[in-house]
Each structure stands twice: as C-alpha cells, then as structure tokens.
Design an enzyme around this catalytic site. Structure first.
Site, PDB file in Angstrom:
ATOM      1  N   LYS A 196      24.594  18.958 100.945  1.00  0.00           N
ATOM      2  CA  LYS A 196      25.573  19.489 101.532  1.00  0.00           C
ATOM      3  C   LYS A 196      26.646  18.411 101.950  1.00  0.00           C
ATOM      4  CE  LYS A 196      27.004  22.059 105.990  1.00  0.00           C
ATOM      5  NZ  LYS A 196      26.256  22.826 106.938  1.00  0.00           N
TER       6      LYS A 196
ATOM      7  N   LYS B 216      26.493  22.850  98.234  1.00  0.00           N
ATOM      8  CA  LYS B 216      27.596  23.355  99.005  1.00  0.00           C
ATOM      9  C   LYS B 216      28.839  22.442  99.053  1.00  0.00           C
ATOM     10  CE  LYS B 216      28.588  25.398 103.532  1.00  0.00           C
ATOM     11  NZ  LYS B 216      27.879  25.878 104.675  1.00  0.00           N
TER      12      LYS B 216
HETATM   13 ZN   LIG Z   1      25.457  23.163 111.827  1.00  0.00          ZN
END
Ligand SMILES: [Zn+2]
Length: 312
Positions: free
Chosen positions: A183, A236
């Site tokens: 992420k 992501k």
């Molecule tokens: Zn969070």
C-alpha cells in the site's frame, strides 16, 4: 477473429464492490468527489449487499463510519460497532455471499491515523505494537460477527501474523486474510478520506505507507505478509502501480488483488462528465489492463455496473 484470440476476458467474478456503512445517517449520502458512490445507513447497506449479489458479484468489501470516534478506536472492535452490526444483518439476508471487512483504526480514531499515536512536541509517532493489539481485537470481533475475510489496511509491521494466530486460537481457522501488502502513500486516496471520514488531523501517513518510488521494498513487504499467513495479497492504488502488480503476481503466484482507488475513479468520472472520455470504454480498458497485469481480484467502485453487463 479478435474475439477468438483474446487472451484476457473479464467476468463478474473478477470484481469486488466497496460499500460504506455509516451509523450517523438514516438515508444514503452522496460523496461529491465520487459521483455514484454513497455512504449508506445500516438498513440500506443490507439492500445494497443484496443488489451486489444479485448483479453476479461474489463479494463486497465493507467499511464502517462510527457515530463516535475516540483515542482508542473503541468503535472498531465493539460488539455492537457499525461494521459488526452491518455484517450480522447482511449475513442473515445473504448467508453465502462473501463479505470482506476492512480492518483499520483510522475511521474510529479521533485523530484519523491508522494507529495509536504519541505526540512529542511537533512530532508524532504511530506506536506499532499497541496498534497491532487493537487490530487483532478488531479482526476477532469481525470474525465473531461472521466475516469471511478480514482486510487489514493499516500497514503496521507484524499484524498479519498476529491476526492469523488470534483467529486460529479462537476457532476461526476458516476466516481468511486479504492483506494490503503493498500500500503506497498516494495522492489518489483523497476522495476516499471524504467518504470514510478519516483524514488525519495532523501529520500524514508516510511513516507507515510506502514511498511510490520503491518497488523492491514493495516485494519485501508482500513476502513478509505471505510468510505471516496472508491468503490474498493486495496492491494499492492500481494503475500507477501496475508494474508492482505484475511483479507480485509473477514472483509469488499468490491470489493477488488490486484496489482501483477513489482518486482513479474520480479522474475518469470527471473527464467523462466533461465529455473528454467515454466512461464505459475507459473503464473496460482499465479493468482489462489490470487483469492482464495479473490481478485475480479487482476492487472497484464500478463493480456492480461491470457485473451487470458481463457474464459470470
Ligand atoms: Zn487506516
């Protein structure tokens, strides 16, 4: 001829729809920066889950917005928390539909960070281990409320292993973990923070999300999460990180998800509104590209529209 030799085909089974349930509303609330995306009330979210299932989708990803926030994110692991209540109601109506629940503290923390923080003068620290304890509590309470998979989105170190162990020792061996393994700190999360009502009140999230310049680091993070017991790994955002997606799928061969995030959605919506792009063609091209790059699962705000228009 092109149809005969096409390598990548989309199906309704490729997509997961994020749904936002808020304890603070009785009627759906539109999100200005994300046309077509809403916060739903506890009652409405059950209907939305049913609609998602009826469209041919296999799964939704559930995010909660609590009535109250505090310094300990109590609402994240309360038995009658917003996600726990929504989960029980959805599972009652759609018992075989897969519900994935977001596990993070930012929506429940008064300061909006993903973990427990300590402020020293002008500096703040996110306390990793204290945060992991609360994430474990949250994941367990989701499992008790009937979640099929928990999705820790926080990026703290060691949380996958800790959650896996707690689930196993409490009889939830069947509850899966989809880990936000890679992420990146990204400008494309902006609109999401409006809908999840979780912008940090101070500082930013760069101390625990990854630098967009680092690909090898992303692979190391993914390797760690797999070692700790992640069933599915996630990259992501999506399009700006399509090389990471490809490398993760190639290197580990694990079921791999990608999150096409709010800012990516908002860009296409805005361009389409101005008549600069054909929305449907753009969406199909993006989704095909993500699948071609190795995504087994695509989390997207277009999931239902896509599912309605294609074979399952
Ligand atoms: Zn969070």
């Amino acid at each position: 001829m092109r149809n005969l030799v096409r390598e990548t085909k989309l199906s309704a089974h490729d997509f997961v729809l994020p749904l936002f349930v808020s304890e603070k509303i009785d009627k759906r609330r539109p999100i200005a920066s994300m046309p077509g995306v809403f916060q739903f009330s506890l009652k409405e979210v059950v209907d939305e889950a049913q609609k998602a299932r009826d469209s041919g989708l296999q799964a939704i990803l559930l995010f909660g917005i609590p009535a109250k926030k505090d310094e300990k994110a109590t609402g994240a692991y309360a038995e009658d928390g917003v996600v726990q209540k929504a989960l029980r109601a959805i599972k009652k109506k759609c018992p075989v539909f897969v519900v994935i629940t977001d596990v993070c503290l930012c929506e429940y923390m008064s300061h909006g960070h993903c973990g427990v923080t300590r402020v020293d003068g002008d500096h703040f620290h996110v306390l990793n281990d204290e945060t992991v304890d609360l994430l474990v509590k949250t994941a367990l309470s989701h499992a008790q409320a009937g979640t099929d998979m928990v999705a820790p989105s926080d990026m703290m170190d060691g949380r996958i292993g800790a959650i896996r162990e707690a689930l196993d020792t409490n009889g939830f061996e069947q509850t899966g973990i989809i880990s936000y393994a890679a992420k990146f700190a990204s400008v494309f999360y902006g609109p999401f923070r409006d809908v999840a009502e979780s912008p940090p009140q101070f500082g930013d999230r760069r101390s625990y999300q990854m630098d967009c310049a680092n690909a090898d680091e992303a692979l190391r993070e993914v390797a760690l999460d797999i070692e700790e017991g992640a069933d599915i790994v996630m990259v992501k955002p999506a399009l700006p990180y399509i090389d990471i997606l490809w490398r993760v799928r190639e290197r580990f061969g694990k079921p791999t998800a990608v999150y096409h995030v709010s800012g990516e959605y908002a860009m296409i919506k805005a361009a389409a509104e101005k008549g600069f792009l054909d929305e449907r063609a753009a969406v199909l091209e993006i989704m095909t590209s993500l699948k071609r790059a190795g995504a087994d699962i695509i989390i997207t705000y277009w999931a239902r529209e896509l599912a309605e228009s294609m074979p399952s």
